[in-house]
Design a protein around this motif. Structure first.
Motif, PDB file in Angstrom:
ATOM      1  N   MET A  24      -9.116   6.783  -6.879  1.00  0.00           N
ATOM      2  CA  MET A  24      -8.888   7.597  -8.075  1.00  0.00           C
ATOM      3  C   MET A  24      -9.254   9.065  -7.799  1.00  0.00           C
ATOM      4  O   MET A  24     -10.375   9.364  -7.353  1.00  0.00           O
ATOM      5  CB  MET A  24      -9.725   7.071  -9.234  1.00  0.00           C
ATOM      6  CG  MET A  24      -9.439   7.775 -10.521  1.00  0.00           C
ATOM      7  SD  MET A  24     -10.286   6.934 -11.856  1.00  0.00           S
ATOM      8  CE  MET A  24      -9.635   7.822 -13.237  1.00  0.00           C
ATOM      9  N   HIS A  25      -8.304   9.963  -8.041  1.00  0.00           N
ATOM     10  CA  HIS A  25      -8.470  11.408  -7.809  1.00  0.00           C
ATOM     11  C   HIS A  25      -8.904  11.715  -6.366  1.00  0.00           C
ATOM     12  O   HIS A  25      -9.514  12.751  -6.107  1.00  0.00           O
ATOM     13  CB  HIS A  25      -9.481  12.020  -8.790  1.00  0.00           C
ATOM     14  CG  HIS A  25      -9.144  11.829 -10.241  1.00  0.00           C
ATOM     15  ND1 HIS A  25      -7.926  11.305 -10.679  1.00  0.00           N
ATOM     16  CD2 HIS A  25      -9.863  12.075 -11.375  1.00  0.00           C
ATOM     17  CE1 HIS A  25      -7.924  11.264 -12.007  1.00  0.00           C
ATOM     18  NE2 HIS A  25      -9.078  11.703 -12.448  1.00  0.00           N
ATOM     19  N   ALA A  60     -12.306   1.539 -11.647  1.00  0.00           N
ATOM     20  CA  ALA A  60     -11.444   2.245 -10.693  1.00  0.00           C
ATOM     21  C   ALA A  60     -12.180   2.499  -9.377  1.00  0.00           C
ATOM     22  O   ALA A  60     -11.588   2.432  -8.300  1.00  0.00           O
ATOM     23  CB  ALA A  60     -10.965   3.565 -11.299  1.00  0.00           C
ATOM     24  N   GLY A  64     -10.793   1.402  -5.615  1.00  0.00           N
ATOM     25  CA  GLY A  64     -10.686   2.238  -4.415  1.00  0.00           C
ATOM     26  C   GLY A  64     -11.432   1.609  -3.240  1.00  0.00           C
ATOM     27  O   GLY A  64     -10.926   1.588  -2.108  1.00  0.00           O
ATOM     28  N   THR A 124       0.840   8.566  -2.074  1.00  0.00           N
ATOM     29  CA  THR A 124       1.263   8.590  -3.473  1.00  0.00           C
ATOM     30  C   THR A 124       2.355   9.655  -3.612  1.00  0.00           C
ATOM     31  O   THR A 124       2.146  10.798  -3.218  1.00  0.00           O
ATOM     32  CB  THR A 124       0.065   8.939  -4.382  1.00  0.00           C
ATOM     33  OG1 THR A 124      -0.951   7.942  -4.176  1.00  0.00           O
ATOM     34  CG2 THR A 124       0.479   8.967  -5.846  1.00  0.00           C
ATOM     35  N   LEU A 262      -3.907  -4.246  -4.416  1.00  0.00           N
ATOM     36  CA  LEU A 262      -3.178  -2.985  -4.629  1.00  0.00           C
ATOM     37  C   LEU A 262      -2.739  -2.400  -3.284  1.00  0.00           C
ATOM     38  O   LEU A 262      -1.571  -2.042  -3.092  1.00  0.00           O
ATOM     39  CB  LEU A 262      -4.093  -1.988  -5.364  1.00  0.00           C
ATOM     40  CG  LEU A 262      -3.539  -0.570  -5.508  1.00  0.00           C
ATOM     41  CD1 LEU A 262      -2.329  -0.565  -6.427  1.00  0.00           C
ATOM     42  CD2 LEU A 262      -4.622   0.370  -6.062  1.00  0.00           C
ATOM     43  N   LEU A 278       0.926   5.745  -8.530  1.00  0.00           N
ATOM     44  CA  LEU A 278       0.027   4.914  -9.330  1.00  0.00           C
ATOM     45  C   LEU A 278      -0.252   5.608 -10.654  1.00  0.00           C
ATOM     46  O   LEU A 278      -0.212   6.835 -10.744  1.00  0.00           O
ATOM     47  CB  LEU A 278      -1.294   4.699  -8.578  1.00  0.00           C
ATOM     48  CG  LEU A 278      -1.152   4.072  -7.197  1.00  0.00           C
ATOM     49  CD1 LEU A 278      -2.506   3.955  -6.521  1.00  0.00           C
ATOM     50  CD2 LEU A 278      -0.510   2.695  -7.314  1.00  0.00           C
ATOM     51  N   MET A 279      -0.589   4.810 -11.634  1.00  0.00           N
ATOM     52  CA  MET A 279      -0.845   5.342 -12.969  1.00  0.00           C
ATOM     53  C   MET A 279      -1.954   4.525 -13.608  1.00  0.00           C
ATOM     54  O   MET A 279      -1.764   3.334 -13.893  1.00  0.00           O
ATOM     55  CB  MET A 279       0.461   5.245 -13.761  1.00  0.00           C
ATOM     56  CG  MET A 279       0.367   5.428 -15.245  1.00  0.00           C
ATOM     57  SD  MET A 279      -0.391   6.957 -15.747  1.00  0.00           S
ATOM     58  CE  MET A 279       0.941   8.115 -15.667  1.00  0.00           C
ATOM     59  N   MET A 304      -3.680  -1.764 -12.819  1.00  0.00           N
ATOM     60  CA  MET A 304      -2.910  -0.621 -12.340  1.00  0.00           C
ATOM     61  C   MET A 304      -1.464  -0.751 -12.775  1.00  0.00           C
ATOM     62  O   MET A 304      -0.910  -1.859 -12.808  1.00  0.00           O
ATOM     63  CB  MET A 304      -2.955  -0.557 -10.801  1.00  0.00           C
ATOM     64  CG  MET A 304      -2.383   0.708 -10.211  1.00  0.00           C
ATOM     65  SD  MET A 304      -3.230   2.208 -10.751  1.00  0.00           S
ATOM     66  CE  MET A 304      -4.755   2.059  -9.844  1.00  0.00           C
TER      67      MET A 304
HETATM   68  C1  LIG Z   1      -8.031   3.297  -9.186  1.00  0.00           C
HETATM   69  C2  LIG Z   1      -6.993   4.357  -8.916  1.00  0.00           C
HETATM   70  C3  LIG Z   1      -6.455   5.072  -9.980  1.00  0.00           C
HETATM   71  C4  LIG Z   1      -5.448   6.020  -9.762  1.00  0.00           C
HETATM   72  N1  LIG Z   1      -4.867   6.643 -10.833  1.00  0.00           N
HETATM   73  C5  LIG Z   1      -3.843   7.504 -10.626  1.00  0.00           C
HETATM   74  C6  LIG Z   1      -3.145   8.090 -11.730  1.00  0.00           C
HETATM   75  O1  LIG Z   1      -3.424   7.818 -12.900  1.00  0.00           O
HETATM   76  N2  LIG Z   1      -2.145   8.965 -11.456  1.00  0.00           N
HETATM   77  C7  LIG Z   1      -1.773   9.288 -10.175  1.00  0.00           C
HETATM   78  O2  LIG Z   1      -0.855  10.071  -9.995  1.00  0.00           O
HETATM   79  N3  LIG Z   1      -2.420   8.745  -9.110  1.00  0.00           N
HETATM   80  C8  LIG Z   1      -3.427   7.855  -9.308  1.00  0.00           C
HETATM   81  N4  LIG Z   1      -4.054   7.276  -8.233  1.00  0.00           N
HETATM   82  C9  LIG Z   1      -3.665   7.678  -6.881  1.00  0.00           C
HETATM   83  C10 LIG Z   1      -4.680   8.642  -6.286  1.00  0.00           C
HETATM   84  O3  LIG Z   1      -4.629   9.884  -6.946  1.00  0.00           O
HETATM   85  C11 LIG Z   1      -4.390   8.790  -4.775  1.00  0.00           C
HETATM   86  O4  LIG Z   1      -4.564   7.555  -4.172  1.00  0.00           O
HETATM   87  C12 LIG Z   1      -5.315   9.791  -4.114  1.00  0.00           C
HETATM   88  O5  LIG Z   1      -5.095  11.091  -4.617  1.00  0.00           O
HETATM   89  C13 LIG Z   1      -5.107   9.816  -2.598  1.00  0.00           C
HETATM   90  O6  LIG Z   1      -3.775  10.135  -2.264  1.00  0.00           O
HETATM   91  P1  LIG Z   1      -2.835   9.128  -1.458  1.00  0.00           P
HETATM   92  O7  LIG Z   1      -2.660   7.900  -2.297  1.00  0.00           O
HETATM   93  O8  LIG Z   1      -1.563   9.888  -1.277  1.00  0.00           O
HETATM   94  O9  LIG Z   1      -3.508   8.790  -0.161  1.00  0.00           O
HETATM   95  C14 LIG Z   1      -5.036   6.307  -8.434  1.00  0.00           C
HETATM   96  C15 LIG Z   1      -5.600   5.593  -7.357  1.00  0.00           C
HETATM   97  C16 LIG Z   1      -6.540   4.608  -7.591  1.00  0.00           C
HETATM   98  C17 LIG Z   1      -7.080   3.791  -6.443  1.00  0.00           C
END
Ligand SMILES: Cc1cc2nc3c(=O)[nH]c(=O)nc-3n(C[C@H](O)[C@H](O)[C@H](O)COP(=O)(O)O)c2cc1C
Length: 329
Positions: A24-25, A60, A64, A124, A262, A278-279, A304
């Motif tokens: 998350m973030h 969350a 992760g 993502t 996930l 992801l959202m 998720m």
């Molecule tokens: C528990 C969790 C919640 C997440 N929630 C969101 C979300 O609401 N919106 C989004 O765009 N990405 C979301 N993500 C994706 C993360 O922002 C992303 O995995 C992180 O920035 C790292 O980037 P990458 O996935 O490209 O490696 C989430 C990821 C996880 C594991």
């Protein structure tokens, strides 16, 4: 079955694979401790990287860490070993999530091995996808990936997809009205402004993707205060393809399972040529989370909302160096 002695280069390479996980973030809320006397790698959650406003129960955060654990398991398979995982979280030791021993080389999981090439390719993607429908056999493969980790992936029909989108819009409104949530997001996004946090964590502006003209797809806007001047706008797919990842129970053990599922689903999708985003926005409000559940499914708790489709893969985001997240004892 023999237990592998853990050397520094071996463990370091496993953790390099683990930290490619989504979080998350991009808070990367994990710590690994290698106990050389017992040849055990411990996974701990790092509550200092939690999100008190958006994730007060740390669900969350567990997701992760579960995803990172799955990356470690793949890394072990890639190096000819089987990662034997014990999930541990208990109320009296809530941040010690799992112990991992390496066994082998006899019992390697070939399915995990095949996912290794997807680890550095999965990102993502907050970019528009095409309207091309995903073949049912690909969806079946993603469902199977979730099941292998003890979780369920539910693909809602048109009616429920529309209702998920409405709930996403509700969560956007809740978020806009909550100063603590907005401050938390600002603290974990990077626009190049002075005084922002470390560049090895958080979401960089190049990963925000374009703004949506009229919001048709469930993609979180990490720049709703419009701090990034040069950000473009685009039309997103009108018929987003989403899936809901869930479990039958809602406790730290199931959250770690969901994190592994996930990551498994995302990597399988990457190998199948899909892009993903992801959202979790609507799952961060208890009054909305239960409504996200597909009433026709047996999944009790959704963890998720995944968006799947064909389009740009997105770019890699930074990670903290392994030396910051791994200690040897
Ligand atoms: C528990 C969790 C919640 C997440 N929630 C969101 C979300 O609401 N919106 C989004 O765009 N990405 C979301 N993500 C994706 C993360 O922002 C992303 O995995 C992180 O920035 C790292 O980037 P990458 O996935 O490209 O490696 C989430 C990821 C996880 C594991």
């Amino acid at each position: 079955m023999s237990i592998t002695a853990l050397t520094r280069p071996l463990v370091t390479s496993l953790i390099e694979d683990a930290v490619t996980a989504p979080s998350m973030h991009n808070a990367q809320p994990w710590k690994f401790v290698c106990r050389t006397s017992t040849d055990v790698i411990e996974l701990h959650g790092d509550p200092l990287r939690g999100m008190p406003a958006e994730d007060p129960d740390h669900r969350a955060l567990h997701l992760g860490c579960g995803a990172a654990l799955f990356g470690l398991r793949i890394g072990a398979a890639h190096r000819g070993r089987h990662a034997a995982v014990r999930l541990l979280p208990r109320p009296e030791d809530r941040w010690h999530f799992a112990d991992v021993e390496l066994h082998g080389p006899d019992d390697i999981d070939r399915d995990l091995l095949a996912l290794h090439t997807a680890l550095p390719r999965r990102h993502t993607s907050r970019f528009p996808f095409t309207e091309e429908r995903i073949p049912s056999e690909v969806i079946d493969g993603l469902r199977a990936a979730a099941l292998l980790e003890g979780c369920q992936l539910v693909v809602p029909g048109d009616w429920h997809t529309d209702s998920v989108l409405e709930i996403v819009h509700d969560s956007e409104r809740f978020e806009a009205a909550d100063a603590a949530v907005r401050a938390e997001i600002a603290a974990w996004t990077r626009t190049g402004a002075p005084g922002e946090g470390s560049e090895t964590e958080g979401i960089p502006s190049y990963a925000f993707g374009p703004r949506q003209y009229d919001v048709t797809s469930p993609v979180r806007d990490f720049d709703s205060p419009r701090r990034v001047a040069e950000r473009t706008s685009a039309r997103f797919e009108k018929r987003p393809q989403i899936a809901l990842l869930g479990t039958v129970d809602d406790n730290p053990r199931h959250w770690l399972m969901a994190g592994q599922a996930l990551h498994r689903v995302l990597l399988r999708a990457t190998l199948d040529g899909l892009s993903t985003s992801l959202m979790s926005q609507p799952l961060e409000w208890s009054e909305l989370r239960s409504a996200i559940r597909d009433p026709a499914s047996t999944t009790a708790f959704v963890h998720m909302v995944l968006r799947l489709g064909y389009g740009p893969q997105g770019r890699a985001t930074p990670r903290r160096p392994v030396s910051e997240v791994l200690t040897f004892d």
